[in-house]
Design a protein around this motif. Structure first.
Motif, short mmCIF file in Angstrom:
data_model
loop_
_atom_site.label_atom_id
_atom_site.label_comp_id
_atom_site.label_asym_id
_atom_site.label_seq_id
_atom_site.Cartn_x
_atom_site.Cartn_y
_atom_site.Cartn_z
N ALA A 25 -0.13 80.67 20.80
CA ALA A 25 -1.51 80.74 21.29
C ALA A 25 -2.23 79.40 21.13
N LEU A 26 -2.05 78.75 19.99
CA LEU A 26 -2.68 77.44 19.78
C LEU A 26 -2.14 76.41 20.77
N GLU A 27 -0.84 76.46 21.02
CA GLU A 27 -0.24 75.55 21.99
C GLU A 27 -0.80 75.81 23.39
N GLU A 28 -0.88 77.07 23.77
CA GLU A 28 -1.38 77.42 25.10
C GLU A 28 -2.83 77.00 25.29
N MET A 29 -3.62 77.10 24.23
CA MET A 29 -5.04 76.77 24.32
C MET A 29 -5.31 75.29 24.09
N GLY A 30 -4.27 74.54 23.73
CA GLY A 30 -4.44 73.11 23.48
C GLY A 30 -5.24 72.81 22.24
N VAL A 31 -5.10 73.67 21.22
CA VAL A 31 -5.86 73.50 19.98
C VAL A 31 -5.04 72.69 18.98
N PRO A 32 -5.59 71.62 18.43
CA PRO A 32 -4.85 70.84 17.43
C PRO A 32 -4.70 71.61 16.12
N TYR A 33 -3.52 71.52 15.53
CA TYR A 33 -3.28 72.25 14.28
C TYR A 33 -2.25 71.52 13.44
N ASP A 34 -2.28 71.81 12.15
CA ASP A 34 -1.25 71.39 11.21
C ASP A 34 -0.61 72.65 10.64
N SER A 35 0.69 72.62 10.46
CA SER A 35 1.38 73.78 9.91
C SER A 35 1.94 73.46 8.53
N GLN A 36 1.94 74.47 7.69
CA GLN A 36 2.50 74.34 6.34
C GLN A 36 3.42 75.52 6.08
N GLU A 37 4.71 75.24 5.95
CA GLU A 37 5.70 76.29 5.72
C GLU A 37 5.50 76.87 4.32
N VAL A 38 5.55 78.19 4.24
CA VAL A 38 5.33 78.90 2.98
C VAL A 38 6.67 79.29 2.38
N ASP A 39 6.86 78.98 1.11
CA ASP A 39 8.01 79.48 0.37
C ASP A 39 7.69 80.92 -0.03
N MET A 40 8.33 81.87 0.65
CA MET A 40 7.96 83.27 0.45
C MET A 40 8.34 83.79 -0.94
N ASN A 41 9.20 83.04 -1.64
CA ASN A 41 9.56 83.42 -3.00
C ASN A 41 8.71 82.72 -4.06
N ASN A 42 7.90 81.79 -3.62
CA ASN A 42 7.05 81.04 -4.55
C ASN A 42 5.78 80.62 -3.80
N LYS A 43 4.92 81.60 -3.54
CA LYS A 43 3.74 81.37 -2.71
C LYS A 43 2.72 80.52 -3.46
N SER A 44 2.23 79.51 -2.77
CA SER A 44 1.33 78.55 -3.40
C SER A 44 -0.06 79.16 -3.60
N PRO A 45 -0.81 78.67 -4.58
CA PRO A 45 -2.20 79.13 -4.76
C PRO A 45 -3.04 78.92 -3.51
N GLU A 46 -2.79 77.82 -2.79
CA GLU A 46 -3.56 77.54 -1.58
C GLU A 46 -3.32 78.63 -0.53
N PHE A 47 -2.07 79.03 -0.37
CA PHE A 47 -1.76 80.10 0.59
C PHE A 47 -2.37 81.42 0.15
N LEU A 48 -2.23 81.76 -1.13
CA LEU A 48 -2.76 83.03 -1.63
C LEU A 48 -4.29 83.08 -1.54
N GLU A 49 -4.92 81.93 -1.61
CA GLU A 49 -6.37 81.87 -1.43
C GLU A 49 -6.73 82.15 0.03
N ALA A 50 -5.85 81.73 0.95
CA ALA A 50 -6.10 81.95 2.37
C ALA A 50 -5.86 83.40 2.77
N ASN A 51 -4.96 84.09 2.07
CA ASN A 51 -4.69 85.50 2.37
C ASN A 51 -4.49 86.27 1.07
N PRO A 52 -5.57 86.50 0.34
CA PRO A 52 -5.44 87.15 -0.97
C PRO A 52 -5.19 88.65 -0.90
N VAL A 53 -5.41 89.27 0.26
CA VAL A 53 -5.28 90.73 0.38
C VAL A 53 -3.84 91.12 0.65
N TYR A 54 -3.28 90.66 1.79
CA TYR A 54 -1.92 91.05 2.16
C TYR A 54 -0.86 90.08 1.64
#
Length: 233
Positions: A25-54
């Motif tokens: 969707a971001l590519e189709e809309m031409g929206v600039p973005y940066d991606s950060q791969e998540v280690d699903m076995n060692n989730k970073s505090p930054e990621f957990l702050e972005a999605n603390p519920v699920y």
């Protein structure tokens, strides 16, 4: 390139079709973005702050504000960037009824179609046979939905590659793995519209850029299947 403030930060897991919805969707809309791969076995505090519920991908941060759940994020992308003069497309139709129908079928992909596909890869015996039949039935329902909503044109939204197309597109690269691990064939012969749609979508630049290979999908899903079956036995 569309812009509305700072770049979008996307927390990703490259094999996830739900993450790949957002990236397409971001590519189709031409929206600039940066991606950060998540280690699903060692989730970073930054990621957990972005999605603390699920605590699942995808999650994004835009202008310091976090958001999660792929279909919710798609609607945010639509609402934020579809009016930009440089936007490549618009994700949702303007007509209220057409918009509601698009949401219905995207929800169907989420709750019915892929859950059956996922169960097909992770189970065996009678449970797997039931899942395969549910997946085939869902496939046939999507064929009919595409026939009706496309109006004889290429996409679920007609001429425009939009919300339902993006919701479903990331699963294309998983279909061969579902067939192999489920030991059955998807009934493409009974689904001419969906078959043509998948071939067309597979050649789309945003899709080719984002989706991993079918081989990578098979390797990942075979590993998940092995683990699931060893746990259940």
């Amino acid at each position: 390139m569309a812009s509305n403030g700072e770049k979008v930060k996307v927390f990703t897991f490259s094999i996830s079709p739900f993450v790949n919805r957002v990236l397409i969707a971001l590519e189709e809309m031409g929206v600039p973005y940066d991606s950060q791969e998540v280690d699903m076995n060692n989730k970073s505090p930054e990621f957990l702050e972005a999605n603390p519920v699920y605590k699942k991908v995808p999650a994004i941060v835009h202008k310091g504000k976090p958001l999660s759940e792929s279909l919710v994020i798609l609607e945010y992308i639509h609402d934020t960037w579809s009016s930009s003069p440089s936007a490549g497309t618009t994700l949702l139709p303007k007509d209220p009824y057409d918009k509601a129908i698009a949401r219905f079928w995207a929800d169907f992909v989420e709750k019915k179609f892929w859950k059956a596909g996922w169960r097909t890869t992770l189970t065996e015996g009678e449970t797997q046979e039931e899942a395969k039949q549910e997946f085939i039935d869902s496939f046939l329902l999507l064929e009919e939905a595409l026939r009706k909503t496309s109006g004889g044109k290429p996409f679920f939204g007609g001429d425009d590659f939009g919300y339902v197309d993006i919701a479903l597109a990331p699963f294309i690269f998983l279909w061969p793995a579902v067939e192999i691990l489920g030991d059955f064939k998807i009934p493409f012969g009974r689904c001419p519209h969906l078959s043509a749609w998948s071939q067309l979508v597979s050649q789309r630049e945003s899709v080719k850029k984002i989706l991993p290979s079918a081989e990578a999908a098979l390797e990942y899903m075979a590993g998940v299947r092995k683990q699931a079956l060893s746990t259940s036995n």
